[in-house]
Design an enzyme around this catalytic site. Structure first.
Site, PDB file in Angstrom:
ATOM      1  N   LYS A  52      -1.081 -11.255  -1.183  1.00 49.29           N
ATOM      2  CA  LYS A  52      -1.725 -10.037  -0.421  1.00 49.29           C
ATOM      3  C   LYS A  52      -3.382 -10.057  -0.493  1.00 49.29           C
ATOM      4  O   LYS A  52      -4.096  -9.915   0.158  1.00 49.29           O
ATOM      5  CB  LYS A  52      -1.081  -8.748  -1.236  1.00 49.29           C
ATOM      6  CG  LYS A  52       0.456  -8.575  -0.836  1.00 49.29           C
ATOM      7  CD  LYS A  52       0.862  -7.402  -1.716  1.00 49.29           C
ATOM      8  CE  LYS A  52       2.453  -7.412  -1.328  1.00 49.29           C
ATOM      9  NZ  LYS A  52       3.321  -6.504  -2.293  1.00 49.29           N
ATOM     10  N   GLN A  96       2.314  -3.510  -8.054  1.00 46.27           N
ATOM     11  CA  GLN A  96       3.106  -4.304  -7.625  1.00 46.27           C
ATOM     12  C   GLN A  96       4.425  -4.143  -8.618  1.00 46.27           C
ATOM     13  O   GLN A  96       4.479  -3.760  -9.773  1.00 46.27           O
ATOM     14  CB  GLN A  96       2.938  -5.673  -7.929  1.00 46.27           C
ATOM     15  CG  GLN A  96       4.049  -6.878  -7.542  1.00 46.27           C
ATOM     16  CD  GLN A  96       4.084  -6.902  -5.990  1.00 46.27           C
ATOM     17  OE1 GLN A  96       3.232  -6.811  -5.145  1.00 46.27           O
ATOM     18  NE2 GLN A  96       5.400  -7.106  -5.576  1.00 46.27           N
ATOM     19  N   ASP A 119       1.694   1.405   0.385  1.00 47.94           N
ATOM     20  CA  ASP A 119       3.157   1.077   0.240  1.00 47.94           C
ATOM     21  C   ASP A 119       3.957   2.095   0.840  1.00 47.94           C
ATOM     22  O   ASP A 119       5.206   1.777   0.911  1.00 47.94           O
ATOM     23  CB  ASP A 119       3.627   0.537  -1.409  1.00 47.94           C
ATOM     24  CG  ASP A 119       3.526  -0.894  -1.517  1.00 47.94           C
ATOM     25  OD1 ASP A 119       3.344  -1.664  -0.452  1.00 47.94           O
ATOM     26  OD2 ASP A 119       3.256  -1.496  -2.666  1.00 47.94           O
TER      27      ASP A 119
END
Ligand SMILES: NC(=O)c1ccc[n+]([C@@H]2O[C@H](COP(=O)([O-])OP(=O)(O)OC[C@H]3O[C@@H](n4cnc5c(N)ncnc54)[C@H](OP(=O)(O)O)[C@@H]3O)[C@@H](O)[C@H]2O)c1
Length: 295
Positions: A52, A96, A119
């Site tokens: 990412k 994450q 997200d």
């Protein structure tokens, strides 16, 4: 059978975003900035976060990676998220997952400013997605929809079977496929570990989205001729012949399923890169103050 090439499509999306970022910069506007938080040393999480951050650099975004020891207290982590919420230079925040057991993931997600939740996991954004309002759509489901859109896969009136009901993949995919949009307008069956007649249901599917987390779970005898297969699974399986000591397998037994279907995503190179492309799109939208409208 045709491969749904997530690597190729994600590169095209990244190239479009790079052009848009160059335009923002030329106009003296803000460069999109993604902040990623990584806790502990989970090998898969390290790989995901590294790609990412690398992708941000490739297309001209700024990025910040905050790494914390496995032992970080929940309070310390929440304080850092609050700091990122208050930092006007940061447009998108991702934490994450999974987090260590002593940290409440729900609390962490709820602490992220919904306007920076690229997200798309914050309940406010999930609620908007369910209501069909513009929002940040979770990256993996969004990436799957972008892939279906790119290949113009017919979805209207089709029976889509989603295997797996997680908050990050299965449930949002089922909502997006069933909404009145293109891609969308599917009749969706959402299956999980308590589904009793999974094989019979799968055999009726025009589209199967497999998000289970079990290697080679979907076999050829579960798939109708000509079905479209989206394999979300990323499973590390020990392989002494690889330098890393493992290889990646999807949730679909590719070799035997591929000859039966019309389209299929490979693992790796299918949904994985599309997830990153979708995250980058969300971050761009966060930077320009615009949400994604999937309708
Ligand atoms: N490509 C990407 O970018 C990406 C992104 C995210 C995840 N993934 C991968 O996708 C996979 C799924 O991830 P996830 O986070 O959604 O997993 P998860 O939270 O573990 O959910 C797995 C789902 O599969 C269901 N399931 C388990 N065994 C089953 C069975 N025998 N029959 C039917 N359903 C069964 C579970 O049912 P219950 O709810 O009843 O337990 C659950 O809903 C993993 O391999 C993950 O690494 C890939």
């Amino acid at each position: 059978m045709q491969i749904l090439d997530g690597k190729l499509v994600s590169e095209a999306i990244k190239a479009q975003l790079a052009t848009k970022v160059a335009e923002l910069k030329a106009a003296g506007k803000k460069t999109p900035h993604l902040a990623a938080i990584l806790v502990g040393n989970n090998g898969a999480s390290e790989t995901y976060v590294a790609s990412k951050v690398k992708s941000c650099a490739e297309i001209g975004y700024n990025s910040t990676l905050l790494r914390f020891d496995e032992q970080i207290s929940e309070k310390h982590l929440l304080d850092h998220i609050t700091m990122l919420n208050e930092n006007a230079d940061v447009d998108g925040i991702l934490v994450q997952l999974p987090l260590p057991k002593h940290i409440n993931e729900e609390l962490v997600i709820n602490t992220i400013d919904p306007s920076k939740d690229v997200d798309g996991f914050h309940p406010m954004n999930v609620g908007k997605m369910v209501s069909g309002l513009p929002t940040f759509v979770p990256a993996t489901p969004y990436g799957i929809m972008l892939l279906l859109e790119h290949y113009q896969i017919p979805t209207k009136g089709k029976h889509a079977v989603v295997i797996g009901r997680s908050h990050i993949v299965g449930t949002p995919v089922s909502i997006l496929l069933s909404r009145s949009a293109n891609p969308g307008n599917c009749t969706v069956t959402l299956c999980h570990s308590q589904t009793t007649n999974l094989k019979e249901i799968c055999l009726q599917a025009d589209i199967i989205v497999a998000a289970i987390g079990k290697p080679n779970f979907v076999t050829a005898d579960m798939v109708k001729e000509g079905a479209v297969i989206v394999d979300v699974g990323i499973n590390r399986v020990a392989d002494a012949s690889k330098k890393s000591g493992f290889r990646l397998l999807g949730d679909v037994k590719f070799d035997e399923v591929a000859p039966k279907c019309s389209f299929i995503t490979p693992v790796p190179g299918g949904v994985g890169p599309m997830t990153i492309a979708a995250l980058l799109k969300n971050t761009y939208h966060a930077a320009i103050g615009q949400k994604v409208n999937m309708n």
